[in-house]
Design a protein around this motif. Structure first.
Motif, short mmCIF file in Angstrom:
data_model
loop_
_atom_site.label_atom_id
_atom_site.label_comp_id
_atom_site.label_asym_id
_atom_site.label_seq_id
_atom_site.Cartn_x
_atom_site.Cartn_y
_atom_site.Cartn_z
N ALA A 114 10.50 -0.69 -11.18
CA ALA A 114 10.31 -0.65 -9.72
C ALA A 114 9.30 0.42 -9.33
N ALA A 115 9.48 1.64 -9.84
CA ALA A 115 8.56 2.72 -9.48
C ALA A 115 7.16 2.46 -10.06
N GLY A 116 7.11 1.85 -11.25
CA GLY A 116 5.82 1.54 -11.87
C GLY A 116 5.07 0.47 -11.10
N LEU A 117 5.78 -0.59 -10.69
CA LEU A 117 5.13 -1.64 -9.90
C LEU A 117 4.63 -1.06 -8.57
N HIS A 118 5.43 -0.18 -7.99
CA HIS A 118 5.01 0.47 -6.75
C HIS A 118 3.78 1.33 -6.99
N ALA A 119 3.79 2.08 -8.10
CA ALA A 119 2.64 2.95 -8.41
C ALA A 119 1.37 2.12 -8.62
N LEU A 120 1.51 0.93 -9.22
CA LEU A 120 0.34 0.05 -9.39
C LEU A 120 -0.23 -0.34 -8.03
N HIS A 121 0.66 -0.58 -7.06
CA HIS A 121 0.20 -0.90 -5.70
C HIS A 121 -0.51 0.29 -5.07
N VAL A 122 -0.02 1.50 -5.39
CA VAL A 122 -0.69 2.70 -4.87
C VAL A 122 -2.10 2.80 -5.45
N VAL A 123 -2.22 2.55 -6.76
CA VAL A 123 -3.54 2.61 -7.41
C VAL A 123 -4.49 1.59 -6.77
N ALA A 124 -4.00 0.34 -6.59
CA ALA A 124 -4.83 -0.71 -5.98
C ALA A 124 -5.25 -0.30 -4.57
N GLY A 125 -4.31 0.28 -3.82
CA GLY A 125 -4.60 0.71 -2.45
C GLY A 125 -5.67 1.78 -2.42
N ILE A 126 -5.58 2.75 -3.34
CA ILE A 126 -6.57 3.84 -3.38
C ILE A 126 -7.97 3.27 -3.65
N VAL A 127 -8.07 2.37 -4.63
CA VAL A 127 -9.38 1.80 -5.00
C VAL A 127 -9.98 1.05 -3.80
N ILE A 128 -9.17 0.18 -3.18
CA ILE A 128 -9.68 -0.60 -2.04
C ILE A 128 -10.04 0.35 -0.89
N MET A 129 -9.20 1.37 -0.68
CA MET A 129 -9.44 2.30 0.42
C MET A 129 -10.76 3.05 0.26
N LEU A 130 -11.08 3.45 -0.97
CA LEU A 130 -12.34 4.16 -1.21
C LEU A 130 -13.54 3.25 -0.93
#
Lengths: 132, 191
Positions: free
Chosen positions: B135-151
């Motif tokens: 659960a925390a890993g899947l969430h962290a993957l979403h955080v990584v994707a969000g950071i990349v798109i946000m930049l």
């Protein structure tokens, strides 16, 4: 696309939809942080009902505040709410359909020996800790 | 006439198609995370032994990460406000701060996981830890994707380009925040 065209495009898009009122976001953030502190301190009292309310009740309130004030779901077309509600309903259906099996340790001609043993160890540990 | 992406200008469903797409993504993510968290709740309620394992998670790191994500969500919505006002440079600054929040979150999580794994709480140690890391890993993957798109969006917004995307990545980020709001009590508080 030039910078001006992009800006015009953005305004054109914004004009085609309900206006989003930008409220005091810092105030919402302060409320969310206060709720976070309450959700951490509440369970420290050790009362099961207080833990349930402060941990999960506050989580629902926080999620509502974020969805309403940051995601502006209240000014989105009504079908967005229906879309989200339908997905939540499917989640509940999944839970209702599988929980009766998952949450039981034994049934007619089946049992979960590993879990039964784990629960026994847990109960023994609890008894030892409380001295009963 | 310039060639604009259809998601920018089309509004057949009463909202720009780009925003509609993000809501579709969010709806599908509710099913993904909902299934995972629903399964966790079933196991947690049905098996008291989970409490023994949950006792080892670090509530303070979980609370700190919740604070970080709530704060990054504030920056994301302030970026949306700036984009609506046509201030691309401020919107970009807010998105960079949001991305920084995501990176702080991941750093804290890396520290937390390292400590837990060093203490023997690996993904295969117990069903609780399997759920925890998934659960925390899947969430962290979403955080990584969000950071990349946000930049990427911030780099465009800085030049006053595609400002409508600031709101779209913000929507996604708030959803990631909401998921963590539920993960926090489930994994760190219900002990």
């Amino acid at each position: 696309m030039t910078s001006q065209q992009a800006h015009d495009s953005h305004l054109e898009t914004a004009a085609a939809e309900p206006h989003v009122h930008h409220g005091n976001y810092v105030r919402i953030w302060v409320i969310l942080v206060v709720l976070l502190v309450a959700s951490v301190l509440g369970p420290m009292l050790g009362h099961p009902i207080v833990t349930l309310v402060t941990a999960f009740g506050i989580a629902i309130v926080k999620a509502y505040l974020v969805a309403k004030n940051f995601m502006h779901i209240n000014v989105a077309p009504r079908f967005v709410g229906y879309l989200v509600a339908t997905c939540l309903l499917f989640m509940l259906l999944f839970f209702a359909g599988t929980a009766p099996d998952v949450m039981r340790l034994e049934g007619t001609r089946w049992e979960k020996p590993g879990w039964i043993e784990a629960n026994r160890s847990h109960e023994a540990g609890s008894r030892a800790a409380t001295g009963h | 006439m310039s060639a604009r992406p259809i998601a920018t200008t089309r509004s057949a469903a009463g909202m720009p198609t780009g925003r509609l797409a993000v809501w579709w993504v969010i709806a599908s993510e509710i099913v993904i995370f909902g299934g995972l968290l629903g399964s966790y709740v079933m196991f947690r309620l049905g098996h008291d032994a989970f409490a023994d394992q949950a006792a080892h998670t670090n509530t303070w790191i979980g609370a700190f990460n919740t604070f970080v994500l709530l704060t990054s969500s504030l920056f994301a919505v302030l970026g949306h406000k700036a984009a609506d006002a046509g201030d691309g440079r401020r919107a970009a600054r807010m998105l960079y701060l949001t991305a920084a929040g995501g990176m702080i979150f991941l750093t804290a999580k890396a520290f937390e996981w390292t400590t837990e794994i060093q203490h023997g709480f690996t993904i295969s140690a117990h069903t609780f830890w399997s759920f925890y890391y998934t659960a925390a890993g899947l969430h962290a993957l979403h955080v990584v994707a969000g950071i990349v798109i946000m930049l990427i969006v911030a780099a465009q917004a800085r030049k006053n380009l595609e400002l409508q995307r600031v709101e779209l990545i913000g929507l996604y980020w708030h959803f990631v925040d909401v998921v963590w709001i539920f993960l926090f009590p489930l994994l760190y508080i219900a002990k």
